[in-house]
Design a protein around this motif. Structure first.
Motif, PDB file in Angstrom:
ATOM      1  N   VAL A  68       0.841  -1.196   0.000  1.00 43.09           N
ATOM      2  CA  VAL A  68       0.000   0.000   0.000  1.00 43.09           C
ATOM      3  C   VAL A  68       0.878   1.248   0.000  1.00 43.09           C
ATOM      4  O   VAL A  68       0.613   2.200  -0.744  1.00 43.09           O
ATOM      5  N   ASN A  69       1.921   1.256   0.812  1.00 37.37           N
ATOM      6  CA  ASN A  69       2.837   2.397   0.841  1.00 37.37           C
ATOM      7  C   ASN A  69       3.487   2.631  -0.508  1.00 37.37           C
ATOM      8  O   ASN A  69       3.658   3.778  -0.927  1.00 37.37           O
ATOM      9  N   VAL A  85       2.325   2.071  -3.429  1.00 35.33           N
ATOM     10  CA  VAL A  85       1.362   2.721  -4.323  1.00 35.33           C
ATOM     11  C   VAL A  85       1.117   4.169  -3.895  1.00 35.33           C
ATOM     12  O   VAL A  85       1.153   5.077  -4.723  1.00 35.33           O
ATOM     13  N   LEU A  86       0.871   4.375  -2.602  1.00 39.19           N
ATOM     14  CA  LEU A  86       0.551   5.724  -2.120  1.00 39.19           C
ATOM     15  C   LEU A  86       1.718   6.684  -2.270  1.00 39.19           C
ATOM     16  O   LEU A  86       1.518   7.855  -2.626  1.00 39.19           O
ATOM     17  N   ILE A  87       2.917   6.218  -2.015  1.00 46.15           N
ATOM     18  CA  ILE A  87       4.088   7.098  -2.124  1.00 46.15           C
ATOM     19  C   ILE A  87       4.419   7.369  -3.586  1.00 46.15           C
ATOM     20  O   ILE A  87       4.739   8.500  -3.961  1.00 46.15           O
ATOM     21  N   GLN A 107       2.409   7.481  -6.053  1.00 46.87           N
ATOM     22  CA  GLN A 107       1.383   8.366  -6.614  1.00 46.87           C
ATOM     23  C   GLN A 107       1.425   9.762  -6.000  1.00 46.87           C
ATOM     24  O   GLN A 107       0.665  10.641  -6.413  1.00 46.87           O
ATOM     25  N   ILE A 124       0.488  10.525  -3.001  1.00 49.91           N
ATOM     26  CA  ILE A 124      -0.637  10.705  -2.080  1.00 49.91           C
ATOM     27  C   ILE A 124      -0.150  10.814  -0.640  1.00 49.91           C
ATOM     28  O   ILE A 124      -0.691  11.577   0.149  1.00 49.91           O
ATOM     29  N   LEU A 125       0.885  10.053  -0.307  1.00 49.66           N
ATOM     30  CA  LEU A 125       1.393  10.008   1.067  1.00 49.66           C
ATOM     31  C   LEU A 125       2.885  10.338   1.059  1.00 49.66           C
ATOM     32  O   LEU A 125       3.661   9.684   0.367  1.00 49.66           O
ATOM     33  N   GLN A 127       4.753   7.078   6.170  1.00 52.05           N
ATOM     34  CA  GLN A 127       4.449   5.702   5.791  1.00 52.05           C
ATOM     35  C   GLN A 127       4.239   4.783   6.987  1.00 52.05           C
ATOM     36  O   GLN A 127       3.591   3.747   6.871  1.00 52.05           O
ATOM     37  N   THR A 143       0.433   3.670   7.823  1.00 49.98           N
ATOM     38  CA  THR A 143      -0.199   2.499   7.193  1.00 49.98           C
ATOM     39  C   THR A 143       0.291   1.198   7.815  1.00 49.98           C
ATOM     40  O   THR A 143      -0.476   0.242   7.928  1.00 49.98           O
TER      41      THR A 143
END
Length: 137
Positions: free
Chosen positions: A26-27, A29-31, A33, A35-36, A41, A44
């Motif tokens: 998940v990290n 993908v989020l990082i 993109q 988003i985070l 991190q 999550t």
């Protein structure tokens, strides 16, 4: 799953390892993109690990098996409370201390403690009967 295959700490380690893998995916993908931010991190990871810490004990302990007789909707609601509690608790703690200049490890430990305490507190609030001691007499 057979509880006797591993001791409680073994199931806990397996669960935490699996939760860590999911959180890292998940990290990623989020990082990637944007988003985070990378320094957040740990939120999550804490959020993914908190249900494992709570539910391995509920699943493994014989005196807490009555929990699984609850309706599925109730259990899903409890999991949602645990996840939201971990995310909110760790986020608040991390945002409050991230710019203080403390070591990153200390920041993550404080966020972890706050996230786990809030998630377990919300779980206990919804299920106080699981943690009451029965006294004879």
């Amino acid at each position: 799953m057979d509880k006797e295959r591993l001791p409680r700490w073994g199931w806990l380690l397996v669960g935490l390892f699996a939760a860590s893998l999911v959180a890292q995916l998940v990290n990623a993908v989020l990082i990637s993109q944007g988003i985070l931010p990378e320094r957040y991190q740990v939120i999550t990871i804490i959020t993914a690990m908190s249900p494992v810490l709570i539910y391995v004990g509920v699943w493994y302990d014989e005196d807490r098996q009555q929990y699984w007789e609850n309706p599925r909707e109730r259990i899903v609601g409890d999991v949602a409370f645990v996840l939201v509690g971990a995310a909110v608790g760790s986020s608040i703690a991390l945002v409050a201390i991230i710019d203080l200049g403390t070591w990153r490890l200390l920041q993550e430990l404080v966020a972890m403690a706050a996230g786990f305490l809030l998630s377990w507190g919300l779980f206990w609030w919804r299920n106080p009967d699981l943690y009451t001691m029965e006294t004879d007499g």
